[in-house]
Design a protein around this motif. Sequence first.
Motif, mmCIF file in Angstrom:
data_model
loop_
_atom_site.group_PDB
_atom_site.id
_atom_site.type_symbol
_atom_site.label_atom_id
_atom_site.label_comp_id
_atom_site.label_asym_id
_atom_site.label_seq_id
_atom_site.Cartn_x
_atom_site.Cartn_y
_atom_site.Cartn_z
ATOM 1 N N SER A 113 0.799 -1.278 0.147
ATOM 2 C CA SER A 113 0.137 0.172 0.054
ATOM 3 C C SER A 113 0.988 1.209 0.073
ATOM 4 O O SER A 113 0.460 2.479 -0.293
ATOM 5 C CB SER A 113 -0.821 0.026 1.268
ATOM 6 N N GLN A 114 2.117 1.129 0.129
ATOM 7 C CA GLN A 114 2.993 2.401 0.238
ATOM 8 C C GLN A 114 4.148 1.745 -0.248
ATOM 9 O O GLN A 114 4.749 0.803 -0.448
ATOM 10 C CB GLN A 114 3.257 2.540 1.733
ATOM 11 N N ARG A 133 6.265 7.365 -0.412
ATOM 12 C CA ARG A 133 5.164 7.959 -0.502
ATOM 13 C C ARG A 133 4.014 7.017 -0.423
ATOM 14 O O ARG A 133 4.382 5.791 -0.381
ATOM 15 C CB ARG A 133 5.049 8.731 -1.646
ATOM 16 N N ASN A 134 2.735 7.292 -0.424
ATOM 17 C CA ASN A 134 1.738 6.445 -0.701
ATOM 18 C C ASN A 134 1.649 5.901 -2.003
ATOM 19 O O ASN A 134 1.763 6.777 -2.898
ATOM 20 C CB ASN A 134 0.438 7.015 -0.245
ATOM 21 N N ASN A 175 -2.820 5.116 4.388
ATOM 22 C CA ASN A 175 -3.073 5.366 2.852
ATOM 23 C C ASN A 175 -4.868 4.918 2.660
ATOM 24 O O ASN A 175 -5.105 4.561 1.540
ATOM 25 C CB ASN A 175 -2.484 4.623 2.028
ATOM 26 N N ASN A 178 -7.020 5.600 -0.760
ATOM 27 C CA ASN A 178 -6.860 4.969 -2.040
ATOM 28 C C ASN A 178 -6.806 3.371 -1.673
ATOM 29 O O ASN A 178 -7.287 2.708 -2.714
ATOM 30 C CB ASN A 178 -5.292 5.272 -2.155
#
Length: 382
Positions: A113-114, A133-134, A175, A178
């Motif tokens: 997820s990241q 970052r995401n 996150n 998303n």
Amino acid sequence: MSTAAAKQNLLDLDREGLECFFADTLGEKRYRAHQVMKWIHHHYVTDFSEMTDLGKALRAKLEEHAEIIVPKVQFEKPSTDGTHKWLLGMDGGNAIETVFIPADGRGTLCVSSQVGCALNCQFCSTATQGFNRNLSTAEIIGQVWVAAKHLGNLPHQRRKLTNVVMMGMGEPLANFDNVVRAMSVMRDDLGFGLANKRVTLSTAGMVPMIDRLGEESDVSLAVSLHAPFDELRSELVPLNKKYPIAELMAACQRYVKRKPRASITFEYTMMKGVNDQPEHARALAKLMRQFGNAVQMKDAAKVNLIPFNPFPGTRFERSSDDEIHAFQKLLQVSGVLTTVRRTRGDDIDAACGQLKGQVMDRTRRQAEFRKQLAAQDISDAA
């Protein structure tokens, strides 16, 4: 001088978002979104010209305003046990890892997820990589798309990909939007058609976001617990300093009450001499009793013991098989449903806690870890 508007990556949209895109941006009927979703997720088509049940005018609109960009496979490697790992390229020199694990008539995909992870859990290889970052929704669901296409996961055939676990690189609840949007596509019949209970989100314990997840989504929940005492858990999982065990367990109980058919899996990585003693098992059983008596507990909560998977530079060791089974027996005697995760893919560094990828670190985590390794090498040499 004007510049052309950026095209919309359709992988970033769930069914509702895609319907709005067709209606509001393209001026088309909303049902056209359903046709395109099937082309993308059922037939793995990314070229609008090949979507033959769409008119030429609509295909021309799509070419002008939209695109379908999936992650690029930089490297893939199969394990001797059937596990398969992909290294998927992101922007800026970053890359993430995604792992498929076949077992007993089902196939589970572990999704990131990241790019990296900011939580710095001490026993996890991803933590040593730092954080960049995401991932976007497209980059998350794109991992499922790449794996499903590779597996030949066609809707008219027996599905090889039956489960998705958000247990790869990163903290999914950090996150949130998303991840939830991507999980919606995973569960949509026009997407990958997975049952709610076959999509699992694993969190280190972001309490407010567990509550929000219970309100906005309907997936299985796994909690990375790893210790029954606050002092020890804060050492292993630094997020515990912000959301201690009592607050985390209260959030888990709220999640179960909000979703009567929900079951929470508490993940517990077994580390030799750290968290594998009888007093740890007894304290863990006491925590599980918060979910009711033995019968109710088996429906609402279970413990998954995970043998620690080593990585270069770690100070931890795996508990022995005898220690793990003794720990399991103590929990079972207390009425706690307890399983032991079979280690898969460790020969290709694809087992739980071993995922690394390539992270252009925005923190100093990588540098600090390399410094620690160098100091350790000097100490060993002395």
